[in-house]
Scaffold this motif. Structure first.
Motif, PDB file in Angstrom:
ATOM      1  N   SER A  35      -6.511  -0.724  -5.352  1.00 25.76           N
ATOM      2  CA  SER A  35      -5.767   0.009  -6.381  1.00 25.76           C
ATOM      3  C   SER A  35      -4.642  -0.833  -6.990  1.00 25.76           C
ATOM      4  N   SER A  36      -4.480  -2.070  -6.509  1.00 24.48           N
ATOM      5  CA  SER A  36      -3.459  -2.976  -7.063  1.00 24.48           C
ATOM      6  C   SER A  36      -3.802  -3.344  -8.509  1.00 24.48           C
TER       7      SER A  36
ATOM      8  N   GLU B 265      -1.054  -9.056  -6.960  1.00 22.12           N
ATOM      9  CA  GLU B 265      -0.385  -7.892  -6.351  1.00 22.12           C
ATOM     10  C   GLU B 265      -1.120  -7.479  -5.067  1.00 22.12           C
ATOM     11  N   GLY B 266      -2.455  -7.515  -5.122  1.00 17.46           N
ATOM     12  CA  GLY B 266      -3.263  -7.120  -3.975  1.00 17.46           C
ATOM     13  C   GLY B 266      -3.061  -8.037  -2.779  1.00 17.46           C
ATOM     14  N   LEU B 267      -3.059  -9.346  -3.019  1.00 17.49           N
ATOM     15  CA  LEU B 267      -2.907 -10.297  -1.914  1.00 17.49           C
ATOM     16  C   LEU B 267      -1.490 -10.249  -1.343  1.00 17.49           C
TER      17      LEU B 267
ATOM     18  N   PRO C  17     -10.449  -4.079 -12.162  1.00 17.87           N
ATOM     19  CA  PRO C  17     -11.071  -2.885 -12.754  1.00 17.87           C
ATOM     20  C   PRO C  17     -10.752  -1.616 -11.964  1.00 17.87           C
ATOM     21  N   THR C  18     -10.380  -1.774 -10.664  1.00 12.13           N
ATOM     22  CA  THR C  18     -10.112  -0.596  -9.808  1.00 12.13           C
ATOM     23  C   THR C  18      -8.624  -0.243  -9.765  1.00 12.13           C
ATOM     24  N   ALA C  19      -7.803  -0.895 -10.611  1.00 13.77           N
ATOM     25  CA  ALA C  19      -6.341  -0.675 -10.568  1.00 13.77           C
ATOM     26  C   ALA C  19      -5.995   0.793 -10.797  1.00 13.77           C
ATOM     27  N   ASN C  20      -5.041   1.294  -9.982  1.00 18.25           N
ATOM     28  CA  ASN C  20      -4.572   2.669 -10.140  1.00 18.25           C
ATOM     29  C   ASN C  20      -3.193   2.766  -9.487  1.00 18.25           C
ATOM     30  N   GLU C  21      -2.157   2.768 -10.317  1.00 17.00           N
ATOM     31  CA  GLU C  21      -0.769   2.687  -9.829  1.00 17.00           C
ATOM     32  C   GLU C  21      -0.436   3.827  -8.858  1.00 17.00           C
TER      33      GLU C  21
ATOM     34  N   LEU D 159       0.386   5.564  -3.110  1.00 18.45           N
ATOM     35  CA  LEU D 159      -0.029   6.444  -2.011  1.00 18.45           C
ATOM     36  C   LEU D 159      -0.510   5.610  -0.816  1.00 18.45           C
ATOM     37  N   HIS D 160      -1.357   4.613  -1.097  1.00 17.24           N
ATOM     38  CA  HIS D 160      -1.876   3.762  -0.017  1.00 17.24           C
ATOM     39  C   HIS D 160      -0.750   2.943   0.621  1.00 17.24           C
ATOM     40  N   ASP D 161       0.222   2.519  -0.183  1.00 12.57           N
ATOM     41  CA  ASP D 161       1.390   1.811   0.366  1.00 12.57           C
ATOM     42  C   ASP D 161       2.098   2.695   1.390  1.00 12.57           C
ATOM     43  N   ARG D 162       2.223   3.973   1.034  1.00  7.74           N
ATOM     44  CA  ARG D 162       2.932   4.891   1.942  1.00  7.74           C
ATOM     45  C   ARG D 162       2.149   5.052   3.251  1.00  7.74           C
ATOM     46  N   PHE D 163       0.828   5.253   3.123  1.00  7.52           N
ATOM     47  CA  PHE D 163      -0.008   5.389   4.334  1.00  7.52           C
ATOM     48  C   PHE D 163       0.101   4.132   5.197  1.00  7.52           C
ATOM     49  N   ALA D 164      -0.024   2.978   4.542  1.00  7.91           N
ATOM     50  CA  ALA D 164       0.011   1.710   5.287  1.00  7.91           C
ATOM     51  C   ALA D 164       1.380   1.507   5.927  1.00  7.91           C
ATOM     52  N   GLY D 165       2.442   1.827   5.180  1.00  2.00           N
ATOM     53  CA  GLY D 165       3.809   1.689   5.702  1.00  2.00           C
ATOM     54  C   GLY D 165       4.037   2.583   6.910  1.00  2.00           C
ATOM     55  N   GLU D 166       3.544   3.826   6.828  1.00  2.00           N
ATOM     56  CA  GLU D 166       3.716   4.765   7.952  1.00  2.00           C
ATOM     57  C   GLU D 166       2.949   4.285   9.173  1.00  2.00           C
ATOM     58  N   TYR D 167       1.724   3.796   8.941  1.00  2.00           N
ATOM     59  CA  TYR D 167       0.909   3.297  10.056  1.00  2.00           C
ATOM     60  C   TYR D 167       1.606   2.108  10.718  1.00  2.00           C
TER      61      TYR D 167
END
Length: 333
Positions: A89-90, A95-97, A206-210, A215-223
């Motif tokens: 989603s980056s 940004e993704g790396l 093509p899969t970018a979605n801010e 949301l995924h940052d939050r999940f990853a951060g919490e984990y």
């Protein structure tokens, strides 16, 4: 000492790669004292040394030292745990790396990643660490092959890197490497790395979605927070990074920042296989590499950012770490 671990998601990717190479992992997991069923549990983790034994056994059974390259054939975001979806989603690969580096410990603690801009493009550097066993070279080769295949899959473009760097001697058969990487290969390098063109890394995904990325940052951060709670080493390293520009941090200051007594801090670090002095030295060494990669920072500034009141102490420490002076190191970069 607390062991480095690998997520079941990444372990499952390895197993799929090995099974593609004709290795029956259902048979060898019990032999190695591993639970095959745990591969389906997203919260399960496997000790790093057990993964090393798995690679060694797979190479012995298959007779194929390049079996790690099969990882390029099993690309799916879930292999990177929640981090895979954050990458997708980056906005760009850059940004993704950057996200991959930030959350990499979720995937596997035995690997250290860094991502930096170079005069000619971008470099994704990889270091693999073992616990009691030296890491298998197949582990690093698999990581590089997978990272590149994932970039190609996300962009839908046949990205051709400028160069691929490998530690260690060249293999007897280069053909599998040439087939997977399709780029110039350099062996006996100082580190493992993928070197990319600037345009490839800065193109929009093509899969970018801010909204999804946040949301995924939050999940990853919490984990990562849950996962790191038990790791004083990780927390103490963060405090050291914050305190170093103010001068050499004292153990007392770090213990205070973590709401621990000095004795408890020392004991917890010892349980995790390090000491305060060792952690301070390792943190400075890692930061020195990052700072010297930034051409706008003078050597004097780097010394002060690392908490050295006297620059000559920095030069001495640097020579001990890398066997060369900071100036020579920067010239090589």
């Amino acid at each position: 000492m607390s062991e480095r671990t690998t997520s079941s998601n990444w372990a499952l990717g390895i197993v799929q790669a090995l099974e593609l190479g004709g290795v029956d992992c259902r048979m060898i997991f019990p032999e190695l004292g591993l639970d095959y069923a745990a591969l389906e549990d997203p919260d399960a983790r496997f000790p790093q040394d057990d993964m090393t034994r798995l690679w060694q056994r797979a190479v012995a059974l298959s007779g194929n030292p390049a079996i790690g390259l099969n990882m390029a054939k099993v690309v799916r975001p879930a292999s990177f745990h929640v981090v895979g979806y954050a990458l997708m989603s980056s906005r760009t690969l850059k940004e993704g790396l950057t996200r991959l580096v930030r959350f990499q410990r979720i995937i596997a603690e035995g690997a250290d990643l860094s991502f930096r801009s170079t005069p000619h493009g971008y470099e994704l550097l990889l270091a693999i660490h073992g616990d009691r066993l030296p890491p298998a070279r197949q582990s690093a080769e698999a990581s590089l092959a997978y990272a590149l295949a994932f970039c190609r899959w996300m962009t839908g473009k046949p990205i051709l890197p400028q160069q691929i760097l490998f530690q260690g001697e060249p293999p007897a058969d280069l053909q599998p490497f040439q087939q997977v990487f399709q780029a110039p290969l350099k062996f006996n390098a100082a580190h493992y790395a993928l070197l990319f063109d600037r345009a490839d890394i800065e193109m929009l995904l093509p899969t970018a979605n801010e909204a999804l990325a946040q949301l995924h940052d939050r999940f990853a951060g919490e984990y990562l927070a849950r996962f790191s709670e038990s790791r004083v080493t990780h927390l103490a390293r963060q405090v050291l990074c914050r305190l170093l520009p103010q001068g050499e941090p004292k153990r007392e200051a770090v213990a205070q920042a973590l709401h621990l007594s000095q004795r408890t801090l020392q004991r917890r670090l010892q349980e995790e296989g390090t000491s305060f002095q060792q952690l301070l030295d390792d943190t400075r060494r890692e930061l020195a590499e990052q700072y010297l990669a930034q051409p706008n920072l003078a050597l004097l500034e780097v010394a002060y950012l690392l908490g050295f009141a006297d620059p000559s102490n920095f030069f001495r420490a640097f020579r001990r770490w890398f066997d060369i002076t900071p100036g020579e190191y920067r010239t090589r970069l």
